[in-house]
Enzyme design. Sequence first.
Site, mmCIF file in Angstrom:
data_model
loop_
_atom_site.group_PDB
_atom_site.id
_atom_site.type_symbol
_atom_site.label_atom_id
_atom_site.label_comp_id
_atom_site.label_asym_id
_atom_site.label_seq_id
_atom_site.Cartn_x
_atom_site.Cartn_y
_atom_site.Cartn_z
ATOM 1 N N PHE A 281 0.851 -1.194 0.000
ATOM 2 C CA PHE A 281 0.000 0.000 0.000
ATOM 3 C C PHE A 281 0.883 1.239 0.000
ATOM 4 O O PHE A 281 1.717 1.431 0.889
ATOM 5 C CB PHE A 281 -0.885 -0.018 1.253
ATOM 6 C CG PHE A 281 -1.785 1.181 1.387
ATOM 7 C CD1 PHE A 281 -2.995 1.237 0.709
ATOM 8 C CD2 PHE A 281 -1.432 2.249 2.194
ATOM 9 C CE1 PHE A 281 -3.835 2.344 0.842
ATOM 10 C CE2 PHE A 281 -2.261 3.354 2.330
ATOM 11 C CZ PHE A 281 -3.467 3.396 1.654
ATOM 12 N N ASP A 367 -24.206 -25.793 -6.650
ATOM 13 C CA ASP A 367 -22.874 -25.268 -6.322
ATOM 14 C C ASP A 367 -21.948 -25.454 -7.519
ATOM 15 O O ASP A 367 -22.388 -25.623 -8.661
ATOM 16 C CB ASP A 367 -22.362 -25.953 -5.032
ATOM 17 C CG ASP A 367 -21.430 -25.065 -4.234
ATOM 18 O OD1 ASP A 367 -20.262 -24.931 -4.649
ATOM 19 O OD2 ASP A 367 -21.854 -24.505 -3.206
ATOM 20 N N ASP A 368 -20.668 -25.443 -7.267
ATOM 21 C CA ASP A 368 -19.643 -25.491 -8.312
ATOM 22 C C ASP A 368 -19.868 -26.687 -9.257
ATOM 23 O O ASP A 368 -20.428 -27.701 -8.864
ATOM 24 C CB ASP A 368 -18.296 -25.649 -7.590
ATOM 25 C CG ASP A 368 -17.133 -25.256 -8.462
ATOM 26 O OD1 ASP A 368 -17.345 -25.007 -9.651
ATOM 27 O OD2 ASP A 368 -16.002 -25.226 -7.934
ATOM 28 N N ARG A 444 -5.443 -22.673 -5.609
ATOM 29 C CA ARG A 444 -6.500 -23.532 -6.133
ATOM 30 C C ARG A 444 -6.566 -23.427 -7.666
ATOM 31 O O ARG A 444 -7.656 -23.340 -8.243
ATOM 32 C CB ARG A 444 -7.842 -23.138 -5.522
ATOM 33 C CG ARG A 444 -8.773 -24.331 -5.298
ATOM 34 C CD ARG A 444 -10.170 -23.844 -4.963
ATOM 35 N NE ARG A 444 -11.033 -24.946 -4.604
ATOM 36 C CZ ARG A 444 -12.346 -24.945 -4.752
ATOM 37 N NH1 ARG A 444 -12.958 -23.902 -5.268
ATOM 38 N NH2 ARG A 444 -13.058 -25.960 -4.401
ATOM 39 N N TRP A 478 -21.729 -16.202 -3.808
ATOM 40 C CA TRP A 478 -20.626 -15.441 -4.411
ATOM 41 C C TRP A 478 -19.334 -15.851 -3.711
ATOM 42 O O TRP A 478 -19.040 -15.407 -2.617
ATOM 43 C CB TRP A 478 -20.889 -13.953 -4.233
ATOM 44 C CG TRP A 478 -19.933 -13.043 -4.933
ATOM 45 C CD1 TRP A 478 -18.634 -12.809 -4.611
ATOM 46 C CD2 TRP A 478 -20.211 -12.219 -6.071
ATOM 47 N NE1 TRP A 478 -18.069 -11.909 -5.470
ATOM 48 C CE2 TRP A 478 -19.022 -11.512 -6.379
ATOM 49 C CE3 TRP A 478 -21.341 -11.999 -6.868
ATOM 50 C CZ2 TRP A 478 -18.941 -10.609 -7.425
ATOM 51 C CZ3 TRP A 478 -21.249 -11.091 -7.918
ATOM 52 C CH2 TRP A 478 -20.064 -10.421 -8.190
ATOM 53 N N CYS A 524 -19.091 -15.757 0.376
ATOM 54 C CA CYS A 524 -18.320 -16.947 0.708
ATOM 55 C C CYS A 524 -16.890 -16.679 0.256
ATOM 56 O O CYS A 524 -16.669 -16.011 -0.756
ATOM 57 C CB CYS A 524 -18.898 -18.147 -0.048
ATOM 58 S SG CYS A 524 -18.002 -19.689 0.241
ATOM 59 N N GLY A 527 -15.464 -20.602 2.517
ATOM 60 C CA GLY A 527 -16.102 -20.498 3.833
ATOM 61 C C GLY A 527 -15.955 -19.075 4.329
ATOM 62 O O GLY A 527 -16.273 -18.118 3.619
ATOM 63 N N ASP A 532 -16.915 -10.372 7.158
ATOM 64 C CA ASP A 532 -16.675 -9.062 7.767
ATOM 65 C C ASP A 532 -17.840 -8.130 7.481
ATOM 66 O O ASP A 532 -18.631 -8.366 6.571
ATOM 67 C CB ASP A 532 -15.365 -8.472 7.239
ATOM 68 C CG ASP A 532 -15.341 -8.397 5.720
ATOM 69 O OD1 ASP A 532 -16.077 -7.569 5.158
ATOM 70 O OD2 ASP A 532 -14.615 -9.187 5.082
ATOM 71 N N GLU A 612 -33.773 -41.041 8.809
ATOM 72 C CA GLU A 612 -33.089 -39.739 8.673
ATOM 73 C C GLU A 612 -33.978 -38.746 7.921
ATOM 74 O O GLU A 612 -34.066 -37.572 8.284
ATOM 75 C CB GLU A 612 -31.762 -39.915 7.924
ATOM 76 C CG GLU A 612 -30.681 -40.579 8.770
ATOM 77 C CD GLU A 612 -29.433 -40.920 7.963
ATOM 78 O OE1 GLU A 612 -28.335 -40.783 8.517
ATOM 79 O OE2 GLU A 612 -29.558 -41.345 6.783
HETATM 80 C C1 GLA Z 1 -15.454 -23.115 -1.748
HETATM 81 C C2 GLA Z 1 -16.723 -22.951 -0.938
HETATM 82 C C3 GLA Z 1 -17.469 -24.256 -0.878
HETATM 83 C C4 GLA Z 1 -17.799 -24.696 -2.286
HETATM 84 C C5 GLA Z 1 -16.534 -24.794 -3.103
HETATM 85 C C6 GLA Z 1 -16.835 -25.043 -4.561
HETATM 86 O O1 GLA Z 1 -14.547 -23.941 -1.101
HETATM 87 O O2 GLA Z 1 -16.444 -22.443 0.329
HETATM 88 O O3 GLA Z 1 -18.632 -24.126 -0.113
HETATM 89 O O4 GLA Z 1 -18.694 -23.790 -2.860
HETATM 90 O O5 GLA Z 1 -15.764 -23.601 -3.030
HETATM 91 O O6 GLA Z 1 -15.700 -25.096 -5.322
#
Ligand code: GLA
Length: 726
Positions: A281, A367-368, A444, A478, A524, A527, A532, A612
């Site tokens: 910075f 998800d992904d 990643r 997101w 996200c 996680g 914040d 369950e």
């Molecule tokens: C991150 C997220 C997970 C999932 C993966 C998908 O790790 O925190 O919850 O969505 O990406 O790649």
Amino acid sequence: MSVEYDISTRTFTLHTKNSTYQMRADSFGYLLHLYYGRRTQGITDWVLTFSDRGFSGNPYDAGNDRTYSLDVLPQEFPIQGTGDYRNTMLEVRDADGVYGCDLRYSGHEISEGKYSLKGLPAVYANPDEEAQTLTITLRNERLNLSVRLLYGVLPDKDIITRSVIVRNEGTRPLTVMKLCSSCLDFTHGNFDVITFHGRHMMERQFDRQPLHHGSQVIGSNRGMSSHQYNPFIILAGHDATEISGRCWGMQFVYSGGFEAAAELDQFDQTRVIMGLSREKFAYELETGEEVIGPEVIMTFSNEGLGKLSQNYHECIRKNICRGKFRASNRPIVLNTWEALYCDFNGKKIIDVAKEAKKLGVDMLVLDDGWFLKRDDDSRALGDWVADETKLGCTLSELARSVNELGLKFGLWVEPEMVSEDSWLYREHPDWVMIIPNEKPTRGRNQLVLDLFHRDVREYIFEAVSKLLEQANIEYLKWDYNRSINEVYSRKTKNGKAIYNYMLGLYEILERINSRYPDVLIEGCAGGGGRFDAGMFYYTPQIWCSDNTDAIDRLNIHYGTSFGYPASVLSAHVSSSPNHQTGRITPLKTRYVAAMSGGFGYELNPLALSDDEKREIASQIEQYRRDRTIVSDGLYYRLSNPAEEAFCAWEYVSEDGTNVLVNAAVSLNHGNMPQIYITPRGLTSGKFYRDVDSGKVYSSDALMDSGFPLKMPARDFESYTFRFKQL
Ligand code: GLA
């Protein structure tokens, strides 16, 4: 009036319901801090003492008076170059490379309402809410530099915010090398420092240490607020507990790198500062240009840590979160990540959705893995086009099929990133933050887009809009899955790039929120890596951790609860054995741990037994009955899971008539001592009935003696109690 100015002594006083904050522009024009503590009247300048202190220099204006030193006096905005050798809030370098400047009071303004910050998230006041702003201007004549200190006061919430705007009004450029937004000086006292450290899959672990000589510093140089340290610090008296004692909090409304330092100096005085990370910075200001120090939310509690947390909970829920989902019930989701990872096709998704519908969830979140060539996490980020071969249909058709089952449809995206193996990267290698002629670090397998580049922001906005237009998507997860390492922008000076990245992100999120107000965005970052107050301004819930293990989550939620309300915390029931820890836990305990504002399931419903399925269906019904008290109730921590054999916490409705207590035992032991749970926050002098057992308790006795827990019959046993006031 929450802001008062005493003209004869140039003293500023900020009052909230239970606290007072005071400072003074002294005869030299230095802004000295006087007091932040319980609400009081009058002027507290008796805290100031003056002695000749060797090697603590004196400003020239003090003449032969060697008892006046900024190295010793409590200050509001300590800056580098004035003879204060403690941690300072501002460092500037002029066009000749000379460091330091001297800032003096030059005026102030008191205005109605709470200030806002251009391009940055900040606490806002609600239309019916009293709020005031104090702006104090400091100036340096040599550089023609002006610094505006902003103070926002929300008296009913016991909240005081601080921010700072540094502006170059001179003719030559200068560079801001360090910028903090808030400082608290104490002339004496013994304190503990509470911070929340962690790592990916184990965020926000509570840590309390006595402050010792030197600086205790936390922060993030990762371009994100980070899993490793949350941008939140508490200073507490040694004797402060959950229910008593003095404590002060500082929470950063910013999602990028930060620094918070608590320092015990040579005279046993304490200073706490919070602001931007200094790494990478160096913010150059041309004539007329300014830079804003993101906001810090401060609160003081004289009733221990529990009250301090409740102040933050209220503020985040009602004065940070915005939009339609701020207060409304969020959908109960079934997320496909731990259910299927990237291994699915359209039929599998529909089969999962059908079963999820039978369980009673509201929404299927894909998800992904849904976009072109994304069969694992090594490629295709940036190419936000559905893989129709894999899905066997278009995204819009898939969403429609899910909708026809009676479920809403949500989608995962990670728009700030690009894979090297993607069309986007091949077409626009210059959009990425890579240092020319250097090999980038990989995280990643992905690279970070330069969000200060207008074309990049436009691309992301258009790509996300296109998704939202082409299919009935009512929720976006997101994500953001690496730390920033290379800070290089073709579009902005590089000392500005890391800060301007955040401005770019906030701009995109603001545009998406205003164009699609009915879409719920869940934040996200692997996680809780960007958990914040800055993100909560745009995303009213955040996936709390990639660790879904119920027992680990108890610790994560415990730490999280100090600064953040249950309503913003997203948690899911996952399968057992847990995918991160291998731990086997009862389904009930997984539910008790996950029950929060952003609730759902992250398991394959096709793999569940009939028992369950029945249990999950009844959990979902129960959750619908309890969700309001969880989201809107006052939250109490009833134990510290790191120190006790159990974790217990409680929600009390605002009127005190309804109470929900959850408890979970970690390891069971032979011949365990009896565990008692002691609720708090009940209305004194009343009786409460345990809804399940029918037993009636006097509120005062219950809050004094507690009630015994049935001894656990296994590890990880959990309990829920509901009490109703008679
Ligand atoms: C991150 C997220 C997970 C999932 C993966 C998908 O790790 O925190 O919850 O969505 O990406 O790649």
